[in-house]
Design a protein around this motif. Structure first.
Motif, PDB file in Angstrom:
ATOM      1  N   PHE A   1       8.272  57.948  51.620  1.00 44.76           N
ATOM      2  CA  PHE A   1       7.137  58.715  51.087  1.00 44.76           C
ATOM      3  C   PHE A   1       7.074  60.107  51.717  1.00 44.76           C
ATOM      4  CE2 PHE A   1       2.605  59.904  51.562  1.00 44.76           C
ATOM      5  CZ  PHE A   1       2.276  60.034  50.225  1.00 44.76           C
ATOM      6  N   PHE A   2       7.130  60.144  53.056  1.00 45.23           N
ATOM      7  CA  PHE A   2       6.988  61.456  53.702  1.00 45.23           C
ATOM      8  C   PHE A   2       8.224  62.328  53.502  1.00 45.23           C
ATOM      9  CE2 PHE A   2       3.406  59.453  55.733  1.00 45.23           C
ATOM     10  CZ  PHE A   2       2.498  60.486  55.741  1.00 45.23           C
TER      11      PHE A   2
ATOM     12  N   THR B   1       9.442  46.747  56.074  1.00 49.82           N
ATOM     13  CA  THR B   1       9.526  47.372  54.756  1.00 49.82           C
ATOM     14  C   THR B   1       8.429  48.418  54.581  1.00 49.82           C
ATOM     15  OG1 THR B   1      10.277  45.229  54.019  1.00 49.82           O
ATOM     16  CG2 THR B   1       9.785  46.835  52.326  1.00 49.82           C
ATOM     17  N   LEU B   2       7.232  48.118  55.106  1.00 46.32           N
ATOM     18  CA  LEU B   2       6.128  49.081  55.010  1.00 46.32           C
ATOM     19  C   LEU B   2       6.489  50.389  55.703  1.00 46.32           C
ATOM     20  CD1 LEU B   2       3.183  49.833  54.395  1.00 46.32           C
ATOM     21  CD2 LEU B   2       2.536  48.703  56.499  1.00 46.32           C
ATOM     22  N   TYR B   3       7.064  50.275  56.900  1.00 50.22           N
ATOM     23  CA  TYR B   3       7.430  51.508  57.626  1.00 50.22           C
ATOM     24  C   TYR B   3       8.483  52.292  56.846  1.00 50.22           C
ATOM     25  CZ  TYR B   3       5.231  48.770  61.326  1.00 50.22           C
ATOM     26  OH  TYR B   3       4.373  48.000  62.046  1.00 50.22           O
TER      27      TYR B   3
ATOM     28  N   SER C   1      17.605  45.727  50.029  1.00 49.49           N
ATOM     29  CA  SER C   1      16.841  46.852  49.488  1.00 49.49           C
ATOM     30  C   SER C   1      16.283  47.730  50.612  1.00 49.49           C
ATOM     31  CB  SER C   1      15.714  46.346  48.605  1.00 49.49           C
ATOM     32  OG  SER C   1      14.862  45.512  49.337  1.00 49.49           O
ATOM     33  N   ASP C   2      16.030  47.134  51.788  1.00 46.62           N
ATOM     34  CA  ASP C   2      15.565  47.964  52.918  1.00 46.62           C
ATOM     35  C   ASP C   2      16.611  49.013  53.278  1.00 46.62           C
ATOM     36  OD1 ASP C   2      13.211  46.726  53.096  1.00 46.62           O
ATOM     37  OD2 ASP C   2      13.553  45.722  55.019  1.00 46.62           O
TER      38      ASP C   2
ATOM     39  N   PHE D   1       8.656  57.371  61.083  1.00 47.76           N
ATOM     40  CA  PHE D   1       8.519  56.087  60.391  1.00 47.76           C
ATOM     41  C   PHE D   1       9.836  55.312  60.392  1.00 47.76           C
ATOM     42  CE2 PHE D   1       4.405  57.320  58.565  1.00 47.76           C
ATOM     43  CZ  PHE D   1       3.767  56.109  58.668  1.00 47.76           C
TER      44      PHE D   1
ATOM     45  N   TRP E   1       8.790  52.346  53.612  1.00 44.48           N
ATOM     46  CA  TRP E   1       8.072  53.055  52.545  1.00 44.48           C
ATOM     47  C   TRP E   1       7.524  54.364  53.070  1.00 44.48           C
ATOM     48  CZ3 TRP E   1       4.453  48.903  49.846  1.00 44.48           C
ATOM     49  CH2 TRP E   1       5.262  47.978  49.187  1.00 44.48           C
ATOM     50  N   GLY E   2       6.938  54.283  54.284  1.00 43.03           N
ATOM     51  CA  GLY E   2       6.391  55.503  54.890  1.00 43.03           C
ATOM     52  C   GLY E   2       7.479  56.545  55.073  1.00 43.03           C
TER      53      GLY E   2
ATOM     54  N   LEU F   1       6.777  43.611  57.937  1.00 45.34           N
ATOM     55  CA  LEU F   1       6.192  44.943  58.088  1.00 45.34           C
ATOM     56  C   LEU F   1       7.253  46.045  58.102  1.00 45.34           C
ATOM     57  CD1 LEU F   1       3.330  44.463  60.686  1.00 45.34           C
ATOM     58  CD2 LEU F   1       3.140  45.036  58.281  1.00 45.34           C
TER      59      LEU F   1
END
Lengths: 657, 286
Positions: free
Chosen positions: B73-74, B65-67, B205-206, B101, B69-70, B63
């Protein structure tokens, strides 16, 4: 008109029917049915009245007369009932019966006067009260549904049973206290409907006092000594507000200047005529919405079962306080009293946001954040321009939905993991994904872009800077808002951080979320999303008609509030991102190798322990920051109480002199 | 909305990280020169990130990685809003979300070091947030709008009117750029009490996402700085902003790290003394 009386009477009758239910199962069915009916009625009401100006209803002479007597008798009955409850007060709480007597005396003095103002329109509907009714019926109703199962477990827990909820128990007779509990919840809803629809101030006052009674009873529900003391504190503080409200009514009956018993006439009086009664009622509003110096009753209300806290904090009680303040907001426009009111709200917002950083108890964090958000709404109400009223109403909407969700989710979490300590919620995203997701949505809704609360703050900044009461007033309010928002950011993010943390130990927990609780939680989560996604709709349907009407009466300066389409597009883009990113992640998850976290030694048991320098196995522990040395709760609260108390006194004296 | 505003906004998305990487490269060169070293090539940050993408990514939880991305994105949204000439306050809000994030990603890994790092980062956010809000407020009082396009078209005297706010902003810019004395959430130097702070458990990549996010962030902050001088036109405003931006490198190399409580006190004090006073005095100045 019929819908209003339906909402009012039906919730009352539903309360009676639920209290009289012969078995637990029947009781639960009746609650679900009543909540459904109330929600449906409020939606129909909204569809009929959205997008339109207010409508006032006159009652026939005879009916009005009968109702007048009924309400007066009801008020007396209420006073007697409260005095009866007061048999259990302690010595230092002597002021409570005294306040009841003073308040009843004031009311009788007003009601029995030979020449009292005539009430033409007893009830009204405008788009703001429709929005309130939607919040009360839907959010309040969902809380009642959540309470079905919660109270079941609560009583089972109290009786020493491990898990309740087997089928045969649903045939049993409900305990008397539980039946009365649900009756009180529905009476509470009925009184709230009364508050938002009554135009007759005396009747409004009666409903106002009913909410005081209900909150007192519900807070003392567990009958422990702490609960009873906190209940009396809530009662006492709200009675101070009640006395102030009653004084306003006496002023409106016998005073020089404006004489009216109608809310719309009072507001139409404007700051020149209506300021004194408006300030008196504002004190009542401050006490009901738990602003400093009255804030401690809401913190004490935590001892009540979670659905009660949720109800008090989100859709009822405190919202009644800010509702009346926003109603009176045009009177405060461009006055020093209004500025002082805003400062009370602002100081409360600042102090409680800072103090919330100190709290480890999840319910306390929520309680302080409620007070802080209400402070923000009070700030807006005191300014009294179209923009701030717009912001205040949207804040009420978003706060009601998100806070109800958070309270209920914390309550359910407490039942599932046996603790309401934030530190114990570590890794909830992995342990209980569903409930953690709901908590996260609620928190995002409370403070982050692109959700609603932030929109409110945005408008507040703009509106404050356009104020013009005295030099530096708007800047002062905007600065308070800026400094108060920073700790808000801190304590919410810190809590979210705990939820998303990878747990160090596997803590399997198989107990499912009970059905009624799940229904309420999922519905509120969806509502939070929908309210944020469709806020332009809520805006044009409920808020703009209301401010436009006031502007057309010349009570507030007209202004064009339409959000630029560009801002709305950008906000929608952000919301879509928040929705689509998890979706994309779920559809195409990256597959990386999982390792345990870095501990600056050889990990022994995953991330839980490592081999230290001397070859000893060391267990890892890390806790959140609460800054208790930096922000001293006691000092902060004292500053807040003293500051807000003196501001309130200045406001009262300034208005009277 | 003029077409060039759109092209500028989209240019930010595409060229923003390159510019940010160059800024980082120049930063490293300057730092090296101040420490009498030669320093890496200007493009070194880009090589670093390309290499990070080549590496295996180890995660504590998928998870995280999802954060991240957030976070990215923002960050992109915040810059997009800014370079579109749209609402400055909205851009700031998006920037805040992005920062949160990043903290969530660090919290998710739950190593004690990233825990402390993200708690400190939140503390830093609490420290600089009020001052950052003062900036749009000041512009609003001067130009009557939160819109970036109106601020650029504002009066050439606005930087003088907002001098206190500029000073306060430069102060918190040091925090925002994670420069010493305020680099207490993530350390660029290993073997310290914090290890690598927030980025301790991010790799491959993170970590590259974090770097790219920071490139974007630096361009956004440079954009904010530019706004103060914008009415003078790019030929004067850009050099001034670059000079002020790189002055932070000097601060970075001449100061030791502060504790979080001193940071919080100092930045709130600066916000009060420079920001709030400036806002209160604005009616007198203009």
């Amino acid at each position: 008109m019929y819908l209003i009386s339906f909402l009012l009477l039906f919730s009352l009758l539903a309360g009676l029917a639920i209290a009289a239910a012969p078995s637990v199962g029947v009781q639960a069915r009746r609650i679900r049915f009543s909540v459904g009916a109330l929600a449906l009625a409020s939606v129909v009401l909204a569809l009929l009245h959205a997008h339109s100006g207010p409508e006032f209803y006159a009652l026939s002479e005879g009916l009005a007369h009968v109702l007048d007597w009924l309400f007066m008798l009801g008020g007396l009955g209420l006073a007697v009932l409260l005095l009866y409850f007061c048999r259990r007060i302690k010595g230092y709480e002597w002021y409570i019966p005294a306040l009841i007597v003073v308040q009843t005396g004031l009311m009788l003095y007003a009601e029995l006067s030979s020449e009292h103002p005539r009430v033409e329109h007893a009830f009204y509907v405008d788009s703001f009260s429709v929005l309130m009714a939607l919040i009360i019926a839907i959010v309040g109703g969902l809380i009642c549904v959540h309470a079905i199962r919660y109270m079941h477990d609560y009583h089972a827990h109290a009786a020493g049973q491990h898990e309740a909820g087997d089928l045969d128990r649903s045939q049993q007779r409900p305990e008397r206290s539980r039946s009365l509990f649900f009756f009180m919840l529905f009476l509470f809803l009925a009184a709230m409907f009364g508050i938002v629809f009554a135009n007759n101030l005396l009747w409004l006052f009666f409903f106002w006092e009913v909410t005081t009674l209900c909150s007192f009873w519900l807070i003392s529900y567990s009958r422990t000594d702490e609960a009873i003391r906190n209940g009396f504190r809530a009662l006492g503080f709200n009675l101070i507000g009640g006395v102030s409200f009653a004084a306003a009514i006496v002023w409106l009956t016998h005073g020089p200047g404006l004489r009216t018993w109608e809310l719309d006439q009072l507001v139409a009086g404007g700051s020149a005529l209506a300021l004194i009664p408006a300030v008196l009622i504002a004190v009542a509003g401050l006490s009901k919405s738990a602003q400093m110096p009255f804030s401690s009753w809401l913190l004490g209300a935590m001892v009540a079962p979670t659905p009660v806290s949720a109800l008090l904090h989100s859709s009822t009680m405190v919202k009644a306080g800010v509702f009346i303040l926003i109603k009176l907001s045009p009177v405060f426009h461009d006055t020093f009293a209004g500025l002082l009111l805003s400062l009370i709200g602002g100081l409360t917002f600042l102090v409680t946001s800072l103090v919330a950083v100190n709290q480890r108890n999840a319910k306390l964090v929520l309680a302080y954040s409620t007070i802080a958000n209400l402070g923000l709404i009070v700030m807006c109400a005191g300014v009294g321009t179209a923009a701030t009223m717009w912001a205040a109403i949207l804040l009420i909407l978003f706060h009601a939905v998100a806070k109800a969700l958070l309270f209920l989710a914390v309550g359910t979490t407490e039942h599932l993991i046996g603790s309401r300590d934030i530190e114990d919620m570590e890794g909830l995203v992995y342990r209980r994904p569903a409930i953690a997701a709901m908590l996260l949505v609620g928190m995002l809704g409370m403070f982050l872009a692109p959700f609603g609360m932030l929109l409110g703050k945005y408008t507040c900044f703009q509106a404050f800077l356009s104020m013009d009461v005295m030099w530096g007033d708007g800047v002062l309010l905007a600065v308070i808002l800026a400094f108060g928002s920073a700790p808000t950011l801190f304590f919410w993010s810190k809590w979210m951080g705990k939820l998303v943390a990878m747990p160090r130990h596997a803590q399997p927990s198989e107990v499912p979320i009970p059905r009624d609780e799940a229904i309420a939680l999922v519905a509120l989560t969806l509502l939070t999303y929908v309210a944020c996604a469709l806020f332009p709709l809520a805006d044009t349907a409920f808020v703009i008609p209301y401010t436009d009407f006031l502007a057309s009466l010349g009570l507030i300066p007209a202004s064009n509030l339409a959000m630029p389409w560009e801002t709305i597009t950008l906000m929608s883009l952000m919301l879509a991102g928040l929705f689509l990113m998890p979706l994309a992640f779920w559809l195409r998850p990256p597959h990386f190798t999982e390792v345990s976290g870095y501990l600056s030694g050889a990990n022994v048991d995953g991330s839980a322990s490592y081999r230290g320098a001397m070859g000893v196995e060391r267990v890892v522990e890390s806790r959140g920051y609460y800054l208790s040395g930096f922000i001293r709760e006691g000092t902060m609260v004292r500053v807040g109480l003293f500051g807000c108390g003196s501001l309130m006194l200045v406001m009262l004296m300034g208005a009277v002199l | 909305m003029k077409p060039y505003a759109w092209s500028l906004a989209f240019a930010f998305i595409l060229v923003g990280p390159l510019l940010g990487a160059l800024l980082a490269g120049v930063d490293r060169r300057l730092t090296a020169r101040m420490q009498s070293r030669k320093g890496p090539p200007i493009l070194q940050p880009i090589y670093d990130v390309l290499k990070l993408f080549e590496k295996d990514t180890l995660v504590v939880t998928q998870l995280q990685t999802l954060y991240l991305w957030g976070f990215l994105f923002f960050m992109v949204i915040a810059g997009f809003i800014l370079f579109l000439g749209s609402d400055l306050l909205l851009s700031l809000f998006a920037l805040t979300v992005s920062g949160i994030f990043l903290c969530l990603a660090a919290y998710a890994t739950n190593s004690p070091y990233s825990n402390i790092g993200s708690s400190r980062e939140l503390m830093l956010m609490m420290a600089y947030e009020p001052m950052l809000i003062m900036v749009p407020l000041g512009f609003f009082l001067v130009t009557g709008s939160f819109r970036v396009s109106d601020i650029i078209a504002g009066s050439p005297w606005q930087v003088l009117q907002l001098l206190g706010i500029l000073v306060g902003f430069l102060f918190v810019l040091t925090i925002k750029l994670r420069k010493s004395p305020f680099d207490l959430s993530s350390s660029h130097h290993g073997h310290q009490e914090l290890v690598q702070g927030m980025t301790t458990d991010l790799s491959g990549s993170d970590l590259a996402i974090v770097e790219i996010g920071h490139w974007y962030e630096n361009v956004i902050l440079l954009g904010w700085l530019y706004l103060f001088f914008a009415p003078w036109g790019p030929w004067i405003a850009l050099p001034i902003s670059f000079v002020l931006f790189f002055a932070e490198v000097l601060v970075d190399n001449t100061n030791a790290r502060l504790k979080w409580s001193s940071t919080l006190k100092a930045s709130w004090l600066m916000t009060g003394v420079f920001g709030v006073t400036n806002l209160l005095l604005l009616p007198v100045i203009s």
